[in-house]
Design a protein around this motif. Structure first.
Motif, PDB file in Angstrom:
ATOM      1  N   ASP A 182      19.553  43.722 -19.273  1.00  0.00           N
ATOM      2  CA  ASP A 182      20.705  43.753 -18.372  1.00  0.00           C
ATOM      3  C   ASP A 182      20.304  43.804 -16.905  1.00  0.00           C
ATOM      4  O   ASP A 182      20.822  43.055 -16.078  1.00  0.00           O
ATOM      5  CB  ASP A 182      21.624  44.938 -18.707  1.00  0.00           C
ATOM      6  N   GLU A 183      19.349  44.690 -16.585  1.00  0.00           N
ATOM      7  CA  GLU A 183      18.964  44.806 -15.186  1.00  0.00           C
ATOM      8  C   GLU A 183      18.016  43.691 -14.754  1.00  0.00           C
ATOM      9  O   GLU A 183      17.911  43.389 -13.566  1.00  0.00           O
ATOM     10  CB  GLU A 183      18.393  46.200 -14.898  1.00  0.00           C
ATOM     11  N   ALA A 184      17.328  43.078 -15.712  1.00  0.00           N
ATOM     12  CA  ALA A 184      16.477  41.923 -15.377  1.00  0.00           C
ATOM     13  C   ALA A 184      17.347  40.685 -15.177  1.00  0.00           C
ATOM     14  O   ALA A 184      17.089  39.871 -14.296  1.00  0.00           O
ATOM     15  CB  ALA A 184      15.454  41.671 -16.475  1.00  0.00           C
ATOM     16  N   ARG A 185      18.402  40.568 -15.993  1.00  0.00           N
ATOM     17  CA  ARG A 185      19.318  39.436 -15.841  1.00  0.00           C
ATOM     18  C   ARG A 185      20.082  39.539 -14.527  1.00  0.00           C
ATOM     19  O   ARG A 185      20.216  38.572 -13.786  1.00  0.00           O
ATOM     20  CB  ARG A 185      20.312  39.393 -17.005  1.00  0.00           C
ATOM     21  N   ARG A 186      20.557  40.727 -14.217  1.00  0.00           N
ATOM     22  CA  ARG A 186      21.318  40.922 -12.973  1.00  0.00           C
ATOM     23  C   ARG A 186      20.416  40.609 -11.765  1.00  0.00           C
ATOM     24  O   ARG A 186      20.838  39.982 -10.790  1.00  0.00           O
ATOM     25  CB  ARG A 186      21.842  42.368 -12.917  1.00  0.00           C
ATOM     26  N   TYR A 187      19.156  41.043 -11.873  1.00  0.00           N
ATOM     27  CA  TYR A 187      18.177  40.757 -10.817  1.00  0.00           C
ATOM     28  C   TYR A 187      17.897  39.252 -10.745  1.00  0.00           C
ATOM     29  O   TYR A 187      17.929  38.648  -9.675  1.00  0.00           O
ATOM     30  CB  TYR A 187      16.892  41.537 -11.106  1.00  0.00           C
ATOM     31  N   TYR A 188      17.653  38.640 -11.902  1.00  0.00           N
ATOM     32  CA  TYR A 188      17.320  37.215 -11.941  1.00  0.00           C
ATOM     33  C   TYR A 188      18.433  36.363 -11.316  1.00  0.00           C
ATOM     34  O   TYR A 188      18.181  35.557 -10.428  1.00  0.00           O
ATOM     35  CB  TYR A 188      17.062  36.746 -13.388  1.00  0.00           C
ATOM     36  N   PHE A 189      19.677  36.542 -11.806  1.00  0.00           N
ATOM     37  CA  PHE A 189      20.755  35.699 -11.293  1.00  0.00           C
ATOM     38  C   PHE A 189      21.091  36.062  -9.850  1.00  0.00           C
ATOM     39  O   PHE A 189      21.531  35.220  -9.088  1.00  0.00           O
ATOM     40  CB  PHE A 189      21.982  35.742 -12.208  1.00  0.00           C
ATOM     41  N   GLY A 190      20.857  37.327  -9.502  1.00  0.00           N
ATOM     42  CA  GLY A 190      21.054  37.715  -8.110  1.00  0.00           C
ATOM     43  C   GLY A 190      20.103  36.974  -7.199  1.00  0.00           C
ATOM     44  O   GLY A 190      20.524  36.266  -6.293  1.00  0.00           O
TER      45      GLY A 190
END
Ligand SMILES: Cc1cc2nc3c(=O)[nH]c(=O)nc-3n(C[C@H](O)[C@H](O)[C@H](O)COP(=O)(O)O)c2cc1C
Ligand SMILES: [Fe+2]
Ligand SMILES: [Fe+2]
Length: 388
Positions: A182-190
């Motif tokens: 979740d936090e890697a995806r949020r970081y990635y798309f951010g």
């Protein structure tokens, strides 16, 4: 607690900042942020990246302890962004013999940030070049736009470690237990969502390497199940949905559109769709909303009209999606207005500007509060969305 031990010769000397609430001025942090930096001790000692200003002292202490009286010979600069590069000046001054390793673009950007004369300390590398420091051989691969144009990753051939720069990073301090995805995806798309193609190019290079461990600049070191993480990055950078499901993004002034969105959630669940996630854009973290839109295969947007336009939280959300190259999705639209509904047209306009977006017709119009007709339309929308 992440296990950040690497090997006898390679040490993690990074630090976490648990006080930081906002990363890069726009990403809310739930559990702080970590900045990784690494030291390789060999015939020549190499530091891989410095660290953010706010954790300078902890980092310097760790570095000195790890160096144990020795000096660094090289600093590899994988990325010039200040969260990793802030301390280049301090380090270069402290160790005047130390060479700076980067590519041509690194040095162009370095000159804008730091005014010291580094002309005779430059060690310019190109794609595939190898820096031999003894037992360890460091090979450089360019990864432009994964996050900035000068980004390069370093592959250590002996221990088979990929130092992946911002790639495979996540938000969050190192000592928090939280789901990586979740936090890697949020970081990635951010931060790199816009640059899927460039991430694909990097993944292609990585696929030719035998990798035992991935050491990113943020978040835990990845040691096991590397295929899992590589696969996530592959899905994300191809803009493919990660899970079958519907994300309903709602922005409502008085709550009537939100009521409809909740009803929509129920209808979809009754249809047997397990993954239905409702986001309230007026309250939720926007980067999480963006992350959810990318995660699921379908999207429904529901919003109030506002001054012949679109209620700002939805406008903001859709533009953040567009900025990140949102594509390849089926989208349903629900608008609400009391006298001249305008939200639907606005949402449609923004969505139509994106690649490969199929808008489910008709747009559903609610006039202040849901009617029986609206309910029927929502059931039809649920059919449309669940049948492929
Ligand atoms: C500042 C403001 C501007 C609005 N502009 C419009 C508009 O241009 N057209 C319209 O039909 N309704 C407009 N509305 C009314 C709302 O969109 C409408 O009442 C809607 O039903 C609200 O849905 P909600 O309960 O989900 O917020 C506006 C409301 C506000 C507060
Ligand atoms: Fe970065
Ligand atoms: Fe970073």
């Amino acid at each position: 607690m992440s296990d950040m031990t690497i090997s006898k010769d390679i040490m993690h000397i990074g630090a976490s900042d648990k006080e930081l609430n906002l990363f890069e001025g726009q990403y809310n942090l739930k559990n702080g942020m970590s900045y990784n930096s690494y030291l390789i001790k060999d015939d020549k000692n190499v530091i891989l990246d410095t660290i953010d200003e706010r954790v300078t002292n902890i980092w310097l202490e760790k570095l000195e302890k790890a160096l144990d009286g020795e000096k660094p010979d090289y600093l590899i600069i994988s990325h010039m962004e200040p969260d990793h590069a802030y301390n280049i000046g301090i380090l270069a001054e402290k160790y005047p013999e130390m060479k700076l390793v980067g590519n041509q673009i690194t040095f162009n950007i370095l000159a804008n940030f730091f005014k010291f004369d580094f002309s005779n300390r430059k060690f310019v590398v190109m794609e595939g070049d190898i820096l031999d420091i003894g037992k360890h051989k460091l090979q450089f691969f360019m990864a432009p736009m994964v996050h900035w144009p000068e980004v390069m990753v370093t592959y250590e051939q002996t221990e088979k470690i990929l130092f992946s720069a911002d790639g495979f990073g996540k938000f969050g301090a190192l000592d928090v237990e939280e789901n990586w995805d979740d936090e890697a995806r949020r970081y990635y798309f951010g931060i790199v969502g816009k640059y899927g193609m460039q991430v694909q190019a990097l993944l292609k290079k990585a696929s030719n390497l035998d990798i035992n461990m991935i050491c990113p600049l943020h978040g835990p070191i990845l040691k096991e199940n590397l295929e899992y993480y590589l696969n996530k990055y592959d899905i994300w950078s191809r803009y493919e949905p990660e899970e079958d499901g519907v994300y309903i993004a709602c922005s409502s002034i008085y709550g009537n559109t939100l009521k409809a969105a909740k009803k929509m959630t129920e209808i979809l669940k009754e249809k047997g769709i397990k993954n239905v996630v409702l986001g309230d854009l007026t309250k939720d973290d926007w980067a999480e909303a963006v992350s959810n839109a990318f995660k699921y295969s379908k999207l429904i947007v529901a919003s109030s009209s506002y001054n012949t336009g679109l209620f700002p939280p939805m406008d903001y959300f859709l533009h953040r999606l567009k900025e990140r190259n949102f594509q390849k999705r089926k989208v349903g639209i629900i608008e609400n207005g009391s006298w001249a509904p305008s939200a639907g047209k606005c949402m449609k306009n923004i969505l139509q500007d994106m690649k490969d977006i199929e808008i489910i017709e008709p747009v559903i119009t609610i006039k202040s509060t849901m009617t029986d007709d609206n309910l029927e339309q929502m059931k039809n929308l649920a059919d449309e969305i669940s049948f492929n």
